[in-house]
Design an enzyme around this catalytic site. Structure first.
Site, short mmCIF file in Angstrom:
data_model
loop_
_atom_site.label_atom_id
_atom_site.label_comp_id
_atom_site.label_asym_id
_atom_site.label_seq_id
_atom_site.Cartn_x
_atom_site.Cartn_y
_atom_site.Cartn_z
N HIS A 1 -11.79 -2.19 4.12
CA HIS A 1 -10.09 -2.21 4.38
C HIS A 1 -9.75 -0.86 4.65
O HIS A 1 -9.54 -0.02 4.00
CB HIS A 1 -9.63 -2.51 2.79
CG HIS A 1 -8.45 -2.56 2.39
ND1 HIS A 1 -8.05 -1.78 0.99
CD2 HIS A 1 -7.21 -3.11 3.36
CE1 HIS A 1 -6.43 -2.13 1.12
NE2 HIS A 1 -5.73 -2.95 2.19
N SER B 1 -6.31 -6.79 2.71
CA SER B 1 -5.76 -6.42 2.28
C SER B 1 -6.50 -6.28 -0.06
O SER B 1 -5.98 -5.61 -0.90
CB SER B 1 -4.40 -5.87 1.33
OG SER B 1 -4.54 -5.57 2.93
N GLU C 1 -11.35 1.83 2.74
CA GLU C 1 -12.58 0.89 1.40
C GLU C 1 -13.65 0.55 1.71
O GLU C 1 -12.90 -1.11 2.43
CB GLU C 1 -11.02 0.61 0.36
CG GLU C 1 -11.06 0.20 -0.67
CD GLU C 1 -9.87 -0.07 -1.05
OE1 GLU C 1 -10.12 -0.40 -3.03
OE2 GLU C 1 -8.87 -1.28 -0.61
N ASN D 1 -4.89 -1.96 -3.73
CA ASN D 1 -3.71 -2.59 -4.10
C ASN D 1 -3.69 -3.12 -5.66
O ASN D 1 -2.62 -3.53 -5.85
CB ASN D 1 -3.53 -4.24 -2.94
CG ASN D 1 -3.74 -3.10 -1.59
OD1 ASN D 1 -2.31 -2.79 -1.25
ND2 ASN D 1 -3.82 -3.86 -0.24
#
Ligand SMILES: NC(=O)c1ccc[n+]([C@@H]2O[C@H](COP(=O)([O-])OP(=O)(O)OC[C@H]3O[C@@H](n4cnc5c(N)ncnc54)[C@H](O)[C@@H]3O)[C@@H](O)[C@H]2O)c1
Length: 282
Positions: free
Chosen positions: A140, A119, A152, A190
């Site tokens: 991701h 992450s 991602e 994130n």
């Protein structure tokens, strides 16, 4: 490169989701975790969730059987020797991930791509722990993997074009939409999400509102499907805290300092849905 056999290392909530999506796309999937028992339990969990989907009439029994038969729990990383891509989805800890990338590099054939579902942790750093840094990439996935559209994609400084293009194509073949993020702490999702969740913890600690009032305010006020506490419980508070620390350390900026309340919940072992208690009780 045509990607056939897939290995997944770490078969918790994200790893299981990745295994399911890969198996549904027709890949043979080797599932590795700390033991054969843990990997087998993850396969059983996938089968149980799919059975519910079949009961609801949203999947045929034949399709479920095909997915389940593609899932092969294994007892050790060494068994991933002939996969074309290994996707690491183990606990969000830098030291652990570096160790696992060294082991994957030793175990997997030299043409194999090594991807991480991290992450927040540096892909460049994990790549540097291997003898094939150009074949390491970030993929991701979002939680829950079978439902969420986005992957991602992150290239480390060393990632070559072929590796990147092959993994983007793989994500697309699995029905996902990809975005590209630079390899900085937290990437895109994130970098934006974790400060928000962390701020919700600080707001709760200051008594601005209850868990329910904060979640309802965000859900109805911003038309979000979930409030911050329901979402943090879904992600896992250990993971939220780990990402928070990567942002704080990586940017060396106090604005990312983890909330003391979040730290306290993790100390208590209240990690969210996966432990039956977080901000809510399950
Ligand atoms: N939870 C989320 O919403 C989310 C979303 C996107 C990405 N991620 C990332 O996915 C990864 C996994 O997160 P998760 O939520 O599935 O966590 P989880 O706690 O559900 O699963 C982690 C798994 O890693 C395994 N593991 C730990 N040490 C290991 C080792 N030495 N060898 C093999 N397996 C090992 C554990 O046994 C467990 O099955 C993390 O990097 C996390 O940041 C999580």
């Amino acid at each position: 490169m045509k990607i056939g056999k897939v290995g997944v290392l770490g078969t918790g909530q994200m790893g299981a989701g990745i295994c399911q999506v890969a198996a549904a796309a027709g890949h043979e999937v080797l599932m590795a975790d700390i033991s054969l028992e843990v990997a087998q339990k993850s396969k059983d969990g996938i089968a149980k969730r799919l059975a519910k989907t079949v009961e609801k009439g949203k999947m045929t029994q034949a399709d479920m059987d095909k997915i389940v038969s593609n899932l092969k729990p294994v007892s050790a990383i060494a068994e991933l020797r002939d996969v074309d891509i290994a996707i690491e989805a183990a606990t969000e800890q830098v030291g652990l991930k570096i160790e696992l990338f060294k082991k994957l590099d030793e175990a997997c054939k030299k043409e194999a791509i090594l991807a991480s579902n991290t992450s927040s942790i540096s892909i460049t750093l994990m790549a540097a722990a291997t003898k094939r840094p150009s074949k390491v990439v970030g993929m991701h996935f979002m939680n829950p993997v079978p439902v969420m559209q986005l992957v991602e994609m992150i290239r480390g400084l060393q990632t070559d074009d072929q590796t990147f293009d092959d993994t983007v194509a793989l994500a697309k073949a699995w029905g996902k939409t990809t975005t590209i993020a630079k390899d900085y702490p937290g990437f895109i999702v994130n970098r934006l999400l974790i400060p928000y969740l962390n701020e919700a913890c600080s707001a709760l600690m200051e008594g601005i509102g209850t868990v329910e009032d904060i979640d309802t305010s965000i859900k109805l006020g911003l038309n979000n499907p979930m409030g911050p506490f329901a979402l943090a419980d879904l992600i896992g508070l250990d993971t939220v805290l780990a990402i928070s620390r990567v942002l704080h350390d990586g940017f060396n900026d106090p604005k990312y300092r983890p909330s003391a309340l979040l730290v306290k919940y993790v100390e208590a072992g209240w990690l969210g849905r996966k432990t039956g208690r977080g901000f809510y009780t399950y």
